[in-house]
Enzyme design. Structure first.
Site, PDB file in Angstrom:
ATOM      1  N   SER A 138      49.996  31.492  30.326  1.00 39.88           N
ATOM      2  CA  SER A 138      48.678  31.521  29.474  1.00 39.88           C
ATOM      3  C   SER A 138      48.910  30.867  28.148  1.00 39.88           C
ATOM      4  CB  SER A 138      48.285  33.133  29.287  1.00 39.88           C
ATOM      5  OG  SER A 138      47.641  33.239  28.122  1.00 39.88           O
ATOM      6  N   TYR A 162      43.149  28.312  27.441  1.00 40.17           N
ATOM      7  CA  TYR A 162      41.945  28.728  26.366  1.00 40.17           C
ATOM      8  C   TYR A 162      41.586  27.534  25.442  1.00 40.17           C
ATOM      9  CZ  TYR A 162      42.280  33.493  27.902  1.00 40.17           C
ATOM     10  OH  TYR A 162      42.259  34.817  28.544  1.00 40.17           O
ATOM     11  N   THR A 188      40.361  28.625  31.826  1.00 36.72           N
ATOM     12  CA  THR A 188      39.571  29.953  32.030  1.00 36.72           C
ATOM     13  C   THR A 188      38.531  29.876  31.048  1.00 36.72           C
ATOM     14  OG1 THR A 188      41.503  31.084  32.172  1.00 36.72           O
ATOM     15  CG2 THR A 188      39.748  32.452  31.310  1.00 36.72           C
ATOM     16  N   LYS A 270      38.606  28.632  36.193  1.00 43.55           N
ATOM     17  CA  LYS A 270      38.889  30.111  36.561  1.00 43.55           C
ATOM     18  C   LYS A 270      37.989  30.945  36.079  1.00 43.55           C
ATOM     19  CE  LYS A 270      42.462  33.666  35.593  1.00 43.55           C
ATOM     20  NZ  LYS A 270      42.112  34.566  34.507  1.00 43.55           N
ATOM     21  N   HIS A 294      38.238  38.079  35.690  1.00 44.27           N
ATOM     22  CA  HIS A 294      39.262  38.370  34.476  1.00 44.27           C
ATOM     23  C   HIS A 294      39.727  39.922  34.971  1.00 44.27           C
ATOM     24  CE1 HIS A 294      40.750  36.172  30.922  1.00 44.27           C
ATOM     25  NE2 HIS A 294      40.965  37.459  30.981  1.00 44.27           N
TER      26      HIS A 294
HETATM   27  C1  LIG Z   1      46.855  42.018  29.510  1.00 43.09           C
HETATM   28  C2  LIG Z   1      46.146  40.923  30.529  1.00 43.09           C
HETATM   29  C3  LIG Z   1      45.896  39.883  29.791  1.00 43.09           C
HETATM   30  C4  LIG Z   1      45.605  38.539  30.324  1.00 43.09           C
HETATM   31  N1  LIG Z   1      45.318  37.393  29.613  1.00 43.09           N
HETATM   32  C5  LIG Z   1      44.988  36.342  30.220  1.00 43.09           C
HETATM   33  C6  LIG Z   1      44.927  35.208  29.818  1.00 43.09           C
HETATM   34  O1  LIG Z   1      45.708  34.849  28.616  1.00 43.09           O
HETATM   35  N2  LIG Z   1      44.363  34.137  30.326  1.00 43.09           N
HETATM   36  C7  LIG Z   1      43.661  34.260  31.425  1.00 43.09           C
HETATM   37  O2  LIG Z   1      43.138  33.314  31.943  1.00 43.09           O
HETATM   38  N3  LIG Z   1      43.427  35.413  32.139  1.00 43.09           N
HETATM   39  C8  LIG Z   1      44.011  36.269  31.558  1.00 43.09           C
HETATM   40  N4  LIG Z   1      44.152  37.539  32.101  1.00 43.09           N
HETATM   41  C9  LIG Z   1      43.367  37.864  33.398  1.00 43.09           C
HETATM   42  C10 LIG Z   1      44.331  37.650  34.314  1.00 43.09           C
HETATM   43  O3  LIG Z   1      44.690  36.262  34.594  1.00 43.09           O
HETATM   44  C11 LIG Z   1      43.637  38.061  36.002  1.00 43.09           C
HETATM   45  O4  LIG Z   1      42.530  37.023  36.028  1.00 43.09           O
HETATM   46  C12 LIG Z   1      43.447  39.531  36.283  1.00 43.09           C
HETATM   47  O5  LIG Z   1      44.583  40.141  35.518  1.00 43.09           O
HETATM   48  C13 LIG Z   1      43.571  39.578  37.453  1.00 43.09           C
HETATM   49  O6  LIG Z   1      42.988  41.006  37.881  1.00 43.09           O
HETATM   50  P1  LIG Z   1      44.290  42.083  38.123  1.00 43.09           P
HETATM   51  O7  LIG Z   1      44.706  42.576  36.779  1.00 43.09           O
HETATM   52  O8  LIG Z   1      43.550  43.132  38.776  1.00 43.09           O
HETATM   53  O9  LIG Z   1      45.126  41.379  39.059  1.00 43.09           O
HETATM   54  C14 LIG Z   1      44.845  38.731  31.738  1.00 43.09           C
HETATM   55  C15 LIG Z   1      44.884  39.970  32.186  1.00 43.09           C
HETATM   56  C16 LIG Z   1      45.547  41.210  31.841  1.00 43.09           C
HETATM   57  C17 LIG Z   1      45.588  42.515  32.424  1.00 43.09           C
END
Ligand SMILES: Cc1cc2nc3c(=O)[nH]c(=O)nc-3n(C[C@H](O)[C@H](O)[C@H](O)COP(=O)(O)O)c2cc1C
Length: 398
Positions: A138, A162, A188, A270, A294
């Site tokens: 990320s 991002y 994203t 994404k 997300h």
């Molecule tokens: C704590 C946390 C931080 C996240 N940070 C990002 C991020 O920095 N960039 C991004 O594209 N998605 C981010 N996501 C989303 C994840 O990439 C992903 O889409 C999502 O967690 C998938 O669902 P799941 O948690 O049910 O597996 C984040 C998710 C969580 C839980």
């Protein structure tokens, strides 16, 4: 933390062996350090974390309806196993956008991982590399692009952007990621501003404002050039310069050529949920989409990602790759997403929960558990390779 180990040299690791390992260790009196039950991971992590970090990971947007819908969608499908098909040994390997992986699983881009364990993304990078699974780093990482690449060693890695509102900074991040061996760019689209997240709001918990999850911009020469004083001397000014730069402004389709100009590898968008957006991504020359909401952290009341998947797959008709995340917890979930047309899936929260359990070892345990569960589910369903996982394998819940 141990040093980065090269990806497994076995051509087709039998991930189910983790099951035997656990039972045999039990004979010697050693139990797994924490649960193998995907459903129990969240509670186990809750017991180890302060409320702020725990809810930052576990929480969702608004009422949590989207996060719930993600899980419910999996439960509306049932696997129909087949028998006597000689599925004793399996090969789950695949190649997506030039990246080969021993199973169709990547670690999702999850920012600010140091809030759950000090080793953060470094631990995830080492654990993923040790299994040969690609890691998606990320932009909101607690460690720099280069530090994570070092930890990841020979492991496959992609970079998630991002999209900063400053083109110079954006181009600089992309240059660094390419130079550090990240092969695919994940852009994203669904988080150009943060959604209403009551759990975080009630505790006024936003790590970025404390300078956590800012290692990438703070180490970036183009970003630093825009500061009167470096972040080490004036953290608040650096934070206030970065936050509006990576959030607050939606982009438009006509900006995609800029990314293509500055990134020579594959590009994946994404956060795509509508088939028309998927078509536009293909028309714009993108190489893939990730069907994702997300993890329910953005639009409350949104369509479950799994419910959105078939229409996106149909709209694209194989023109570009389709990946999936949001709600994957078990091997059966992976199988269902593959049957519905995903080429590979990303896993978010479970990896963060694993990290909360002692860093690299915790991530490895979670990933090995998921891989073993997948391997066993595939075999017991009568499949030997991913090619055997076809539409016949799934029926809607009666
Ligand atoms: C704590 C946390 C931080 C996240 N940070 C990002 C991020 O920095 N960039 C991004 O594209 N998605 C981010 N996501 C989303 C994840 O990439 C992903 O889409 C999502 O967690 C998938 O669902 P799941 O948690 O049910 O597996 C984040 C998710 C969580 C839980």
């Amino acid at each position: 933390m141990s040093a980065a180990v090269p990806p497994t040299s076995q051509p087709h690791p039998q991930f189910a062996a983790y099951q035997g390992e656990i039972y045999l260790n039990g004979l010697a009196g050693t139990l797994p350090e924490f649960t193998t039950d995907a459903g129990g991971l969240e509670e186990s992590a809750r017991q180890r974390l302060e409320p702020g970090p725990f809810w930052y990971v576990a929480g969702a947007a608004g009422t949590g309806a989207t996060a719930r819908a993600n899980r419910e969608a999996f439960d509306r499908w049932r696997i129909v196993p087949r028998m006597l098909r000689d599925a004793t040994t399996r090969d789950l390997s695949t190649t997506v956008l030039g990246t080969s992986m021993p199973a169709p699983i990547l670690t999702a881009p999850v920012g600010v991982q140091s809030i759950v364990h000090r080793d953060g993304e470094l631990a995830t990078a080492i654990a993923a590399a040790s299994l040969g699974l690609p890691m998606v780093l990320s932009t909101a990482s607690s460690y720099t692009i280069e530090e994570v690449a070092d930890a990841n060693g020979a492991g496959p890695r992609w970079y998630q952007l991002y999209w900063p509102n400053d083109d110079e900074v954006c181009a600089s991040l992309l240059r660094r990621a390419r130079a550090a061996g990240y092969t695919t760019l994940v852009v994203t689209l669904d988080t150009w501003t943060l959604a209403w997240r009551p759990r975080d709001l009630d505790g006024a918990y936003l790590p970025f404002l404390r300078g956590v999850g800012t290692a990438i911009p703070f180490s970036d020469p183009a970003f630093r050039a825009g500061l009167a004083r470096p972040p080490e001397e004036d953290l608040e000014a650096a934070v206030l310069h970065w936050v509006p730069m990576f959030t607050g402004k939606d982009k438009s389709w006509d900006r995609l050529p800029f990314l293509r100009e500055h990134w020579s590898g594959p590009i994946v968008l994404k956060g795509v949920l509508h088939p028309d957006d998927a078509r536009r991504a293909a028309d714009a020359g993108m190489d893939g989409v990730i069907v994702s909401n997300h993890g329910g952290r953005q639009v409350d009341g949104a369509i479950a990602a799994l419910d959105a998947l078939p229409a996106v797959v149909e709209a694209l008709a194989g023109r570009i790759e389709v990946l999936f995340d949001s709600g994957i917890r078990t091997g059966a979930d992976v199988v269902k997403a593959l049957v519905l047309g995903a080429r590979a899936v990303l896993v978010g929260r479970p990896v963060a929960y694993g990290l909360a359990h002692g860093g690299e070892g915790g991530v490895r345990h979670v990933l090995r558990s998921l891989l073993a569960d997948l391997d066993l589910t595939v075999g017991l369903s009568g499949c030997r390779t991913l090619a055997d996982i076809d539409a016949d394998l799934l029926a809607p819940r009666p």
